[in-house]
Design a protein around this motif. Structure first.
Motif, mmCIF file in Angstrom:
data_model
loop_
_atom_site.group_PDB
_atom_site.id
_atom_site.type_symbol
_atom_site.label_atom_id
_atom_site.label_comp_id
_atom_site.label_asym_id
_atom_site.label_seq_id
_atom_site.Cartn_x
_atom_site.Cartn_y
_atom_site.Cartn_z
ATOM 1 N N LEU A 208 0.692 -1.322 0.038
ATOM 2 C CA LEU A 208 -0.081 -0.050 0.117
ATOM 3 C C LEU A 208 0.848 1.109 0.046
ATOM 4 N N VAL A 209 0.268 2.275 -0.728
ATOM 5 C CA VAL A 209 0.826 3.503 -0.699
ATOM 6 C C VAL A 209 0.091 4.543 -0.148
ATOM 7 N N PRO A 210 0.165 5.281 1.225
ATOM 8 C CA PRO A 210 1.467 5.126 1.884
ATOM 9 C C PRO A 210 1.380 3.751 2.820
ATOM 10 N N THR A 211 2.458 3.102 3.199
ATOM 11 C CA THR A 211 2.532 2.134 4.061
ATOM 12 C C THR A 211 2.731 2.734 5.672
ATOM 13 N N ARG A 212 1.787 2.394 6.501
ATOM 14 C CA ARG A 212 1.721 3.132 7.579
ATOM 15 C C ARG A 212 2.268 2.133 8.838
ATOM 16 N N ASP A 213 2.619 0.941 8.401
ATOM 17 C CA ASP A 213 3.157 -0.182 9.469
ATOM 18 C C ASP A 213 3.924 -1.420 8.628
ATOM 19 N N LEU A 214 5.146 -1.357 8.909
ATOM 20 C CA LEU A 214 5.899 -2.130 7.973
ATOM 21 C C LEU A 214 5.589 -3.386 8.071
ATOM 22 N N LEU A 215 4.957 -4.120 9.042
ATOM 23 C CA LEU A 215 4.700 -5.393 9.137
ATOM 24 C C LEU A 215 2.962 -5.448 9.201
ATOM 25 N N LEU A 216 2.238 -4.521 9.482
ATOM 26 C CA LEU A 216 0.841 -4.995 9.827
ATOM 27 C C LEU A 216 -0.037 -4.042 8.903
ATOM 28 N N ASP A 217 0.428 -3.746 7.979
ATOM 29 C CA ASP A 217 -0.491 -2.593 6.945
ATOM 30 C C ASP A 217 -0.125 -3.127 5.290
ATOM 31 N N ARG A 218 -0.404 -4.615 5.288
ATOM 32 C CA ARG A 218 -0.351 -5.068 3.942
ATOM 33 C C ARG A 218 -1.834 -5.057 3.304
ATOM 34 N N GLY A 219 -1.614 -4.998 1.972
ATOM 35 C CA GLY A 219 -3.013 -4.762 1.240
ATOM 36 C C GLY A 219 -3.621 -5.750 0.751
ATOM 37 N N MET A 220 -5.085 -5.826 0.479
ATOM 38 C CA MET A 220 -5.563 -6.781 -0.537
ATOM 39 C C MET A 220 -5.131 -6.697 -1.957
ATOM 40 N N MET A 221 -5.157 -7.936 -2.426
ATOM 41 C CA MET A 221 -4.563 -7.774 -3.897
ATOM 42 C C MET A 221 -5.244 -7.000 -4.864
#
Length: 697
Positions: A208-221
């Motif tokens: 995601l852009v922006p990514t707010r947490d390097l571990l726990l802010d992954r996006g849906m495909m």
């Protein structure tokens, strides 16, 4: 929409469900593959988790996770190795495709990343033999460089593959797009991984852009910037067609979902979001189109009905071909699929354009049918032996190289559970370097005699039992030893069948002396044989019950061979076809001990329903390994062979898939043995025509 190509990494739903509820939710959506985490399995209980997975037909695409090898003290390093071995045991209990390794970062208070990477290499090297013996491939997952300090100091696919190359077999990579999408060398490294069959898993989410947490802010495909379809195409082009494993850690989206819908509706929101977001990634893909030529017993049952009964959700039978109209019609009815029927391969290839052709015709016809199929653009599965002569093997190899098609050879004994365990024991190094092998195969007067009734009784058709039957055994030797036969000296004779008896009729059904003959076959009294052959002879003149004492039989029934391998291993082999027992005796003699098994398949006394492998060391200690006797075709090898061929993405840690080169090596060994027996001289395989094509890799 089909979701057969989707797996859910259970970290994605960790906050909502335990392992059982997560699997139930996946099944409700038509998803039959998952990747659990060890803590989830521990909470459910390992035995209960394995039962849930087995009872529901779930594929475990990976167990997360092993690794975390770097440590500040020797005791810490030893503890991580022990923990990884436990993880291997858990993966084996769950039937996982692989154990995913997140390798670990810097030890506490360390700034030595080079040293940490060496600890990773040493740690994997310490665990790998144990994993190989357990049948569990290790999958290194390179993580984004932002994790180099605390989670994984292996950060690119290239680094992971360098480790794989250094460590050898039984290890590969898990490609997580979240961690590697940015790498300018990604395409080249994916192709490299494919060349060595190193890709064991494919994980997906989005950046995601922006990514707010390097571990726990992954996006849906589809919600981020990663070219997911493009990377998937590269991975498939590299030969991996396994499930895409959804692994999404998303604290922010979970919070938003709670606020928007309330905790009561969270599960539904998450499931719907996954399905919508993955729709583009899991488009319905037509099942591979498979056609069958040859409807004898093996083609109709093993590669017909049994294959379709087990894998009809993954393949489609689009054509059945046999020159005999009676047998062809019975096969279609028995297999139970509405596939069109053909009397010649050319017509079938033109009409149905199959992706794969299964060749189950007479051995002497395998080459021309396989080559025609490849030239029409189809892959081929060839029932063993691949061919009957060295020249025919060379033709198949040349056609494969020219067309680029895939060839699988039906060496089912490689896949039998007992064979796999013997391979594991050899790889363990317990008996040191193998120096010689004793291998003796016994056919009784029921099974053995049958070869002398059928078309196999003439060399022109079968290449003799040195080729038709012993190709099984020579392939096992080649696979067990991971070596190539170089020279054969053999003796053979016809001591029981053929000219050694009195022929009183052309067929058993018309023979006036069948009441006194111990080899009379009642085709009409056997429902299976009668359906396949009872009246089929009226169409082509082929009788299934010809006399075993026909003078024109020209194959030996008693055979021995001494085989020398390029590794220096010497093999003493024999095959006898009129014994009072059925089974084999196999022993590997090493510099530190011996592995042996006497496999009982039929004998006039009772034996326990187990296969017993003895590992006898030179210090006189003995390990007795008892495995349940596996019923089913070829000691349980048939169904495992079928799965390995159909599900092309399955990990193959013991190289059990047999390609055209493996098929040729076994045939060349049999051809050399027959030539040696005929001439009284040893035969070097390199002197047979086409050996240069066999040795090309």
């Amino acid at each position: 929409m089909s979701l057969t190509g989707l797996s859910i990494n259970l970290a994605t739903v960790r906050q909502q469900w335990g392992l059982k509820d997560a699997i139930d939710a996946c099944l409700a959506q038509g998803i039959t593959a998952v990747a659990p985490w060890r803590d989830q399995v521990e909470k459910q209980g390992l035995a209960e988790s394995a039962k849930i997975i087995k009872d529901n037909g779930i594929r475990v695409t990976g167990l997360c996770r092993g690794g975390m090898f770097p440590a500040a003290t020797p005791d810490g390093i030893a503890a991580t190795i022990d923990d990884n071995k436990r993880a291997v045991d858990e993966a084996a209990a769950l039937g996982a495709d692989c154990l995913v390794l997140v390798v670990g970062g810097l030890p506490v208070n360390s700034k030595d990343i080079t040293g940490a990477r060496q600890m990773v290499a040493d740690g994997i090297a310490a665990v790998l033999p144990y994993a190989r013996a357990s049948g569990i491939p290790l999958a290194i997952e390179p993580l984004h460089p932002m994790y180099a300090a605390d989670r994984a100091c292996v950060n690119t696919l290239g680094q992971a593959l360098d480790l794989c190359d250094a460590l050898g077999d039984g290890i590969g990579v898990a490609i997580d797009v979240y961690h590697v999408w940015w790498d300018p060398d990604l395409a080249a490294q994916i192709a490299r991984a494919g060349r060595d069959s190193r890709i064991l898993a494919h994980h997906i989410c989005d950046w995601l852009v922006p990514t707010r947490d390097l571990l726990l802010d992954r996006g849906m495909m589809g919600d981020g910037v990663i070219d997911l379809p493009g990377i998937r195409r590269q991975i498939q082009a590299a030969g991996f067609h396994g499930p895409q494993e959804v692994e999404i850690f998303l604290r922010r989206k979970l919070v938003e979902a709670r606020r928007a819908r309330g905790s009561e509706n969270l599960r539904r929101a998450l499931s719907n979001g996954l399905l919508r977001s993955t729709q583009k990634m899991t488009q319905t893909r037509a099942k591979p189109r498979v056609a069958l030529i040859g409807t004898g017993s093996r083609g109709t049952r093993t590669w017909g009905k049994e294959l379709l009964d087990g894998f009809s959700d993954q393949i489609e039978l689009v054509g059945i071909c046999d020159s005999n109209p009676i047998r062809r019609a019975f096969a279609a009815d028995f297999i139970g699929r509405d596939a069109p029927l053909f009397d010649d391969l050319t017509s079938m290839l033109a009409a149905v354009k199959p992706d794969t052709v299964i060749v189950c015709t007479r051995d002497c016809d395998h080459d021309r049918h396989a080559i025609e199929a490849m030239e029409a653009g189809a892959d081929v599965i060839i029932e063993k032996p691949m061919a009957t002569t060295a020249e025919k093997c060379a033709r198949i190899l040349e056609a494969q190289a020219r067309t680029g098609r895939r060839v699988d050879v039906g060496f089912n004994y490689r896949h039998a559970p007992t064979s796999t365990r013997i391979k594991q024991e050899l790889l363990s190094g317990k008996i040191g370097e193998v120096v010689s092998v004793d291998f003796h195969w016994y056919l009784d007067t029921v099974h053995g005699a049958d070869y002398f009734r059928r078309w196999h009784a003439n060399r022109e058709n079968s290449g003799s039992l040195f080729v038709h039957k012993a190709t099984h055994h020579f392939d096992l030797l080649n696979w067990y030893l991971d070596a190539e036969p170089q020279e054969v000296f053999a003796r053979a004779g016809q001591r029981h069948y053929g000219k050694n008896g009195v022929q009183r009729g052309e067929t058993c059904s018309t023979c006036t002396g069948k009441a006194e003959c111990g080899f009379a076959l009642d085709v009409a009294g056997d429902p299976w044989l009668n359906a396949l052959y009872g009246t089929a002879h009226t169409a082509d003149g082929y009788h299934r019950d010809r006399c075993v004492f026909r003078p024109e039989i020209d194959i030996p029934d008693t055979m021995t061979a001494d085989i020398l391998y390029d590794s220096g291993v010497q093999v003493a082999y024999s095959l006898n076809s009129f014994m009072p027992i059925e089974g084999y005796h196999l022993a590997f003699n090493g510099t530190k001990g011996r592995i042996e098994i006497r496999q009982y398949e039929g004998q006039p006394w009772q034996e326990p329903d187990v296969d017993t492998i003895l590992v006898i060391l030179n210090n006189r200690t003995v390990e007795k390994i008892e495995l349940p006797f596996t019923r089913g075709g070829h000691f349980g090898g048939d169904i495992r062979l079928q799965r390995m061929i159909v599900e092309r993405d399955l990990p193959d840690p013991y190289a059990q898939r047999a390609d055209a080169r493996a098929g040729a090596l076994s045939v060349f060994c049999g051809v050399a043995a027959l030539q040696s027996a005929d001439t009284g001289r040893s035969v070097k395989l390199a002197d047979l025509p086409g050996w240069d094509l066999v040795t090309q890799r």
